[in-house]
Motif scaffolding. Structure first.
Motif, PDB file in Angstrom:
ATOM      1  N   VAL A 122      36.874 103.060 -44.822  1.00 34.61           N
ATOM      2  CA  VAL A 122      37.449 101.718 -44.625  1.00 34.61           C
ATOM      3  C   VAL A 122      37.809 101.094 -45.977  1.00 34.61           C
ATOM      4  CG1 VAL A 122      36.925  99.331 -43.908  1.00 34.61           C
ATOM      5  CG2 VAL A 122      36.389 101.249 -42.377  1.00 34.61           C
ATOM      6  N   ALA A 123      36.852 101.110 -46.902  1.00 39.40           N
ATOM      7  CA  ALA A 123      37.104 100.487 -48.215  1.00 39.40           C
ATOM      8  C   ALA A 123      38.249 101.209 -48.929  1.00 39.40           C
ATOM      9  CB  ALA A 123      35.834 100.505 -49.053  1.00 39.40           C
ATOM     10  N   ASP A 124      38.229 102.562 -48.902  1.00 40.35           N
ATOM     11  CA  ASP A 124      39.283 103.328 -49.592  1.00 40.35           C
ATOM     12  C   ASP A 124      40.648 103.070 -48.966  1.00 40.35           C
ATOM     13  OD1 ASP A 124      37.382 104.361 -51.165  1.00 40.35           O
ATOM     14  OD2 ASP A 124      37.317 106.352 -50.229  1.00 40.35           O
ATOM     15  N   THR A 125      40.695 103.071 -47.627  1.00 36.82           N
ATOM     16  CA  THR A 125      41.976 102.898 -46.937  1.00 36.82           C
ATOM     17  C   THR A 125      42.617 101.572 -47.323  1.00 36.82           C
ATOM     18  OG1 THR A 125      41.184 104.218 -45.104  1.00 36.82           O
ATOM     19  CG2 THR A 125      43.078 102.813 -44.653  1.00 36.82           C
ATOM     20  N   LEU A 126      41.816 100.512 -47.363  1.00 35.54           N
ATOM     21  CA  LEU A 126      42.396  99.200 -47.689  1.00 35.54           C
ATOM     22  C   LEU A 126      42.704  99.092 -49.182  1.00 35.54           C
ATOM     23  CD1 LEU A 126      40.346  96.973 -45.247  1.00 35.54           C
ATOM     24  CD2 LEU A 126      42.800  97.443 -45.146  1.00 35.54           C
ATOM     25  N   ASP A 127      41.808  99.603 -50.022  1.00 34.23           N
ATOM     26  CA  ASP A 127      42.046  99.490 -51.468  1.00 34.23           C
ATOM     27  C   ASP A 127      43.275 100.281 -51.917  1.00 34.23           C
ATOM     28  OD1 ASP A 127      40.048  97.683 -52.131  1.00 34.23           O
ATOM     29  OD2 ASP A 127      38.533  99.227 -52.438  1.00 34.23           O
ATOM     30  N   THR A 128      43.614 101.337 -51.182  1.00 35.13           N
ATOM     31  CA  THR A 128      44.775 102.148 -51.578  1.00 35.13           C
ATOM     32  C   THR A 128      45.975 101.919 -50.650  1.00 35.13           C
ATOM     33  OG1 THR A 128      44.009 104.000 -50.220  1.00 35.13           O
ATOM     34  CG2 THR A 128      43.312 103.997 -52.527  1.00 35.13           C
ATOM     35  N   PHE A 129      45.877 100.911 -49.790  1.00 32.44           N
ATOM     36  CA  PHE A 129      46.927 100.644 -48.793  1.00 32.44           C
ATOM     37  C   PHE A 129      48.305 100.506 -49.452  1.00 32.44           C
ATOM     38  CE2 PHE A 129      49.453  97.874 -46.049  1.00 32.44           C
ATOM     39  CZ  PHE A 129      49.273  98.458 -44.806  1.00 32.44           C
ATOM     40  N   HIS A 130      48.346  99.782 -50.585  1.00 33.73           N
ATOM     41  CA  HIS A 130      49.644  99.516 -51.250  1.00 33.73           C
ATOM     42  C   HIS A 130      50.253 100.786 -51.840  1.00 33.73           C
ATOM     43  CE1 HIS A 130      46.562  99.407 -54.300  1.00 33.73           C
ATOM     44  NE2 HIS A 130      47.492  99.624 -55.214  1.00 33.73           N
TER      45      HIS A 130
ATOM     46  N   ASP B 155      56.014  92.186 -54.441  1.00 32.55           N
ATOM     47  CA  ASP B 155      55.225  91.274 -55.291  1.00 32.55           C
ATOM     48  C   ASP B 155      53.887  91.861 -55.736  1.00 32.55           C
ATOM     49  OD1 ASP B 155      57.266  89.531 -54.487  1.00 32.55           O
ATOM     50  OD2 ASP B 155      56.070  88.768 -52.815  1.00 32.55           O
ATOM     51  N   GLY B 156      53.776  93.189 -55.758  1.00 29.48           N
ATOM     52  CA  GLY B 156      52.526  93.809 -56.212  1.00 29.48           C
ATOM     53  C   GLY B 156      51.330  93.469 -55.342  1.00 29.48           C
ATOM     54  N   LEU B 157      51.599  93.131 -54.089  1.00 25.23           N
ATOM     55  CA  LEU B 157      50.484  92.760 -53.199  1.00 25.23           C
ATOM     56  C   LEU B 157      49.569  93.944 -52.970  1.00 25.23           C
ATOM     57  CD1 LEU B 157      52.132  90.688 -50.327  1.00 25.23           C
ATOM     58  CD2 LEU B 157      50.464  89.889 -52.015  1.00 25.23           C
ATOM     59  N   GLN B 158      48.275  93.696 -53.022  1.00 20.13           N
ATOM     60  CA  GLN B 158      47.317  94.737 -52.643  1.00 20.13           C
ATOM     61  C   GLN B 158      46.014  94.124 -52.146  1.00 20.13           C
ATOM     62  OE1 GLN B 158      47.400  96.515 -56.759  1.00 20.13           O
ATOM     63  NE2 GLN B 158      45.201  96.594 -56.385  1.00 20.13           N
ATOM     64  N   PHE B 159      45.323  94.892 -51.308  1.00 14.68           N
ATOM     65  CA  PHE B 159      44.012  94.458 -50.838  1.00 14.68           C
ATOM     66  C   PHE B 159      42.978  94.771 -51.913  1.00 14.68           C
ATOM     67  CE2 PHE B 159      45.833  95.644 -46.550  1.00 14.68           C
ATOM     68  CZ  PHE B 159      45.823  94.368 -46.018  1.00 14.68           C
ATOM     69  N   GLU B 160      41.973  93.925 -51.980  1.00 15.59           N
ATOM     70  CA  GLU B 160      40.812  94.253 -52.810  1.00 15.59           C
ATOM     71  C   GLU B 160      39.571  93.981 -51.963  1.00 15.59           C
ATOM     72  OE1 GLU B 160      38.797  92.539 -56.744  1.00 15.59           O
ATOM     73  OE2 GLU B 160      40.993  92.531 -56.772  1.00 15.59           O
ATOM     74  N   VAL B 161      38.929  95.060 -51.552  1.00 16.52           N
ATOM     75  CA  VAL B 161      37.765  94.908 -50.672  1.00 16.52           C
ATOM     76  C   VAL B 161      36.583  94.416 -51.505  1.00 16.52           C
ATOM     77  CG1 VAL B 161      36.145  96.103 -49.151  1.00 16.52           C
ATOM     78  CG2 VAL B 161      38.582  96.692 -49.097  1.00 16.52           C
ATOM     79  N   GLU B 162      36.031  93.253 -51.125  1.00 15.17           N
ATOM     80  CA  GLU B 162      34.853  92.734 -51.844  1.00 15.17           C
ATOM     81  C   GLU B 162      33.605  93.420 -51.318  1.00 15.17           C
ATOM     82  OE1 GLU B 162      34.883  88.505 -52.876  1.00 15.17           O
ATOM     83  OE2 GLU B 162      32.787  88.458 -52.285  1.00 15.17           O
TER      84      GLU B 162
END
Ligand code: AMP
Length: 297
Positions: free
Chosen positions: A230-238, A245-252
């Protein structure tokens, strides 16, 4: 609907309900009301003779001053929404929208401690947050003296904290947890969603989509693998889905926990009730969500 901005006006509005021994329901909110809040209010209106909806952006639960300043405030809109819901319901609905001075005439010196349930997830990342929540909720409980209080499962850890607050204070109030309301695309409704840019709002549903996939995976994969995925999928989603606009998720954090103790677990057999709780940054906005792994709905 009655709007009260002082504790005196609130007490006056509640007096007939108390004299007539009618039931009182409380829905605490910070305003910028959306359908998630309205689902709590609708339920409270069904189950009580009188309902108090509090609208108060509680400064002492914010550990980040920028978040407090940027928190949306839409009081007129909020009152209209409550009025529409109250109209024709046959119930008395009181919107309580006090100022900070009205709520805290004296400096707040009380702090609450909740033990292990506050030492995980939101707790260490938002120091003082749950104590601030408990102070405002206890004050509302004292002012309103409801029979029932309604809280959303979107803030899953907050519900555990309120349950513990009720145990510590022994107040005769029934906590009513209410399910998460989502947008059609799955994003959990939140007042903070209105701070997302259109591109970020487009991207945000990937959080819930990823959590749903994690539930599917939980029937064939080990828990630590699902958690990391889950964390990897979201952190590397972009990287997989290039964003403007360089949007990316950062899982806290993403934790898979026992739904009662809120402690992280290691295998799918470690607890009968299991939820996954996530906090993700996107576009400068902190989004949280919760998914149930066990038992299935
Ligand atoms: P807030 O205004 O964010 O403090 O939320 C007030 C109450 O509404 C809390 O009990 C929240 O858990 C609940 N709530 C917020 N968003 C949702 C949602 N999407 N679905 C259900 N309840 C929600």
């Amino acid at each position: 609907m009655i709007t009260a901005t002082t504790t005196k006006a609130l007490a006056d509005a509640l007096a007939p309900a108390r004299d007539g021994k009618q039931s009182i329901g409380l829905v605490p909110t910070m305003g910028a009301l959306h359908d998630g809040h309205l689902s709590l209010i609708s339920r409270a209106v069904k189950e009580n003779d009188t309902v108090v909806v509090s609208i108060f952006v509680n400064p002492i639960q914010f550990n980040n001053q920028e978040d407090l300043q940027k928190y949306p405030r839409t009081l007129d809109d909020d009152l209209n929404k409550i009025e529409q819901l109250a109209d024709g319901s046959g119930r008395k609905v009181i919107a309580f929208a006090p100022s900070v001075e009205e709520m805290y005439p004296e400096p707040v010196t009380t702090t609450y401690h909740f033990g292990p349930i506050e030492e995980v997830m939101e707790g260490p990342r938002r120091p003082g947050h749950f104590s601030g929540v408990a102070v405002v909720v206890k004050r509302l409980f004292d002012l309103v003296q409801p029979q029932r209080a309604y809280f959303g499962e979107k803030d899953f850890q907050q519900i555990a904290i309120i349950r513990e607050l009720l145990r510590q204070t022994q107040l005769p109030i029934t906590l009513v947890p209410c399910p998460i309301v989502r947008a059609d695309d799955g994003l959990a409704l939140s007042s903070r969603n209105m701070r997302l840019s259109p591109a970020a709002r487009n991207m945000a549903p990937a959080i819930y989509a990823t959590l749903c996939q994690a539930v599917e995976m939980s029937y064939c994969e080990e828990l630590p693998d699902v958690k990391d995925w889950v964390a990897d999928t979201l952190d590397t989603f972009h990287e997989v889905n290039p964003q403007p606009d360089g949007l990316q998720f950062e899982v806290e954090y993403f934790e898979i926990v026992n739904d009662t103790t809120l402690q992280p677990i290691d295998t799918w057999d470690d607890a009968p009730g299991i939820v996954g709780c996530i906090a993700v940054w996107l576009d400068g906005v902190r989004l949280i969500d919760v998914i149930r792994f066990r038992p299935e709905a």
